[in-house]
Scaffold this active site. Structure first.
Site, PDB file in Angstrom:
ATOM      1  N   LYS A 106       0.838  -1.203   0.000  1.00  0.00           N
ATOM      2  CA  LYS A 106       0.000   0.000   0.000  1.00  0.00           C
ATOM      3  C   LYS A 106       0.876   1.257   0.000  1.00  0.00           C
ATOM      4  O   LYS A 106       0.626   2.200  -0.744  1.00  0.00           O
ATOM      5  CB  LYS A 106      -0.936   0.003   1.231  1.00  0.00           C
ATOM      6  CG  LYS A 106      -2.030  -1.048   1.153  1.00  0.00           C
ATOM      7  CD  LYS A 106      -2.831  -1.186   2.439  1.00  0.00           C
ATOM      8  CE  LYS A 106      -3.784  -2.370   2.342  1.00  0.00           C
ATOM      9  NZ  LYS A 106      -4.590  -2.621   3.548  1.00  0.00           N
ATOM     10  N   ASP A 130     -10.645   3.109   4.269  1.00  0.00           N
ATOM     11  CA  ASP A 130     -10.960   1.683   4.164  1.00  0.00           C
ATOM     12  C   ASP A 130     -12.468   1.453   4.069  1.00  0.00           C
ATOM     13  O   ASP A 130     -12.909   0.366   3.703  1.00  0.00           O
ATOM     14  CB  ASP A 130     -10.439   0.939   5.410  1.00  0.00           C
ATOM     15  CG  ASP A 130      -9.269   0.040   5.086  1.00  0.00           C
ATOM     16  OD1 ASP A 130      -9.130  -0.348   3.911  1.00  0.00           O
ATOM     17  OD2 ASP A 130      -8.496  -0.283   6.007  1.00  0.00           O
ATOM     18  N   GLN A 134      -4.535  -1.308   9.762  1.00  0.00           N
ATOM     19  CA  GLN A 134      -4.430  -2.629   9.152  1.00  0.00           C
ATOM     20  C   GLN A 134      -4.957  -3.689  10.111  1.00  0.00           C
ATOM     21  O   GLN A 134      -4.634  -3.709  11.297  1.00  0.00           O
ATOM     22  CB  GLN A 134      -2.961  -2.915   8.774  1.00  0.00           C
ATOM     23  CG  GLN A 134      -2.754  -4.192   7.982  1.00  0.00           C
ATOM     24  CD  GLN A 134      -3.398  -4.174   6.595  1.00  0.00           C
ATOM     25  OE1 GLN A 134      -3.568  -3.117   5.982  1.00  0.00           O
ATOM     26  NE2 GLN A 134      -3.775  -5.335   6.085  1.00  0.00           N
TER      27      GLN A 134
HETATM   28  N1  GUN Z   1      -6.668  -6.824   6.401  1.00  0.00           N
HETATM   29  C1  GUN Z   1      -6.981  -7.582   5.321  1.00  0.00           C
HETATM   30  N2  GUN Z   1      -7.511  -6.819   4.353  1.00  0.00           N
HETATM   31  C2  GUN Z   1      -7.540  -5.558   4.819  1.00  0.00           C
HETATM   32  C3  GUN Z   1      -7.973  -4.319   4.269  1.00  0.00           C
HETATM   33  O1  GUN Z   1      -8.463  -4.205   3.149  1.00  0.00           O
HETATM   34  N3  GUN Z   1      -7.821  -3.234   5.084  1.00  0.00           N
HETATM   35  C4  GUN Z   1      -7.316  -3.329   6.332  1.00  0.00           C
HETATM   36  N4  GUN Z   1      -7.230  -2.210   7.043  1.00  0.00           N
HETATM   37  N5  GUN Z   1      -6.901  -4.446   6.861  1.00  0.00           N
HETATM   38  C5  GUN Z   1      -7.009  -5.558   6.108  1.00  0.00           C
END
Ligand code: GUN
Length: 297
Positions: free
Chosen positions: A56, A123, A100
């Site tokens: 990311k 998100d 996350q």
């Molecule tokens: N853990 C697995 N997928 C995601 C996601 O799309 N966003 C976040 N914040 N954590 C994750």
């Protein structure tokens, strides 16, 4: 391009296209304002999470988004995490905040997400943003469902009146994608069925499916004998399965048995290279959206 190639949805190249489109938009946006700024919080040492977060941040850099990685210790107190989130909420230089998941087990992820300002929730996990999807007036949509809608759009999959079967009822994928596809909108208007671990006779339900979204986290659970010819299959799973022939000792597979399902599908996403890269690309879009939103306020 042979017919076999045409059937595979190339999420990797669509995602690269979106990243480059977003980079161009950010270049224009940044001239009149400033560079969008994303804060990413990671706590704990889940190895998959670390890979996702690195990806990311790297993609943000490619887009011209400034990012800040905040690594918190495994044993961080809930109150301390909330304090950090509040500080980011009030920081006018921060446009987007992402926590996350998974968090360490002593922290309730729902409570943590509730602490994020809905206007910085790139998100799209905050109840306010999930509620806006229910209302049919989304603000921030979770990146994976948003990526699926974008793939469907770019591959001209007509959803109107189609039978969509979603396997999985998670708050991150299953429920929001179900709402979006059922919505009265250009890429919606589908008849949606949600299946889960307690569903009886899933095979019977899948017989009706024109489109299947599989998001359960169970390696290769959807097999060719369960789908009808011509079906469109979106595989959201990313599962590690042991493979001694690989350097890492594992390989990644989806929730779909690609080998058998691809023989019957008219379109199918591969794993890796399908939905996964789209999730990251949509995060970039959401971050630009958050920066634009703040300019309006
Ligand atoms: N853990 C697995 N997928 C995601 C996601 O799309 N966003 C976040 N914040 N954590 C994750």
């Amino acid at each position: 391009m042979d017919s076999e190639m045409r059937k595979i949805i190339d999420g990797k190249s669509i995602a690269a296209q979106i990243v480059s489109e977003t980079a161009k938009e950010i270049e224009v946006f940044s001239k009149g304002s400033r560079v969008p700024h994303l804060a990413v919080i990671i706590s704990g040492d889940d190895s998959a999470s670390r890979i996702y977060v690195r990806n990311k941040i790297k993609t943000a850099e490619k887009c011209g988004i400034k990012s800040e990685l905040i690594t918190l210790p495994d044993d961080i107190k809930e109150i301390e995490l909330f304090r950090r989130l509040n500080k980011l909420n009030n920081d006018i230089n921060i446009d987007g905040i992402l926590v996350q998941l998974p968090l360490p087990s002593h922290i309730d992820p729902k409570k943590a997400i509730n602490q994020i300002s809905p206007y910085k929730d790139v998100d799209g996990f905050h109840p306010y943003n999930l509620g806006r999807i229910l209302e049919g007036d989304p603000l921030f949509v979770p990146c994976t469902p948003l990526g699926i809608i974008e793939l469907i759009k770019r591959y001209d999959v007509d959803t109107t009146g189609k039978n969509v079967v979603i396997i999985g009822r998670s708050i991150i994928v299953g429920k929001p994608i179900a709402m979006l596809l059922a919505d009265k909108s250009e890429n919606g208007n589908a008849t949606v069925t949600i299946c889960h671990s307690k569903t009886r006779d899933i095979k019977k339900i899948l017989e009706t499916a024109d489109i299947i979204v599989c998001a359960v986290g169970k390696a290769e659970m959807l097999t060719g004998d369960m789908v009808k010819p011509g079906v469109v299959v979106i595989d959201v799973g990313i599962n590690r399965v042991k493979d001694v022939t690989k350097k890492k000792g594992y390989r990644l597979v989806g929730d779909v048995d690609f080998e058998s399902v691809s023989k019957k599908a008219s379109l199918i996403t591969p794993v890796p290279g399908g939905v996964g890269p789209m999730t990251v690309a949509m995060l970039m879009r959401n971050t630009l959206k958050a920066a634009r939103l703040k300019c309006k306020k």
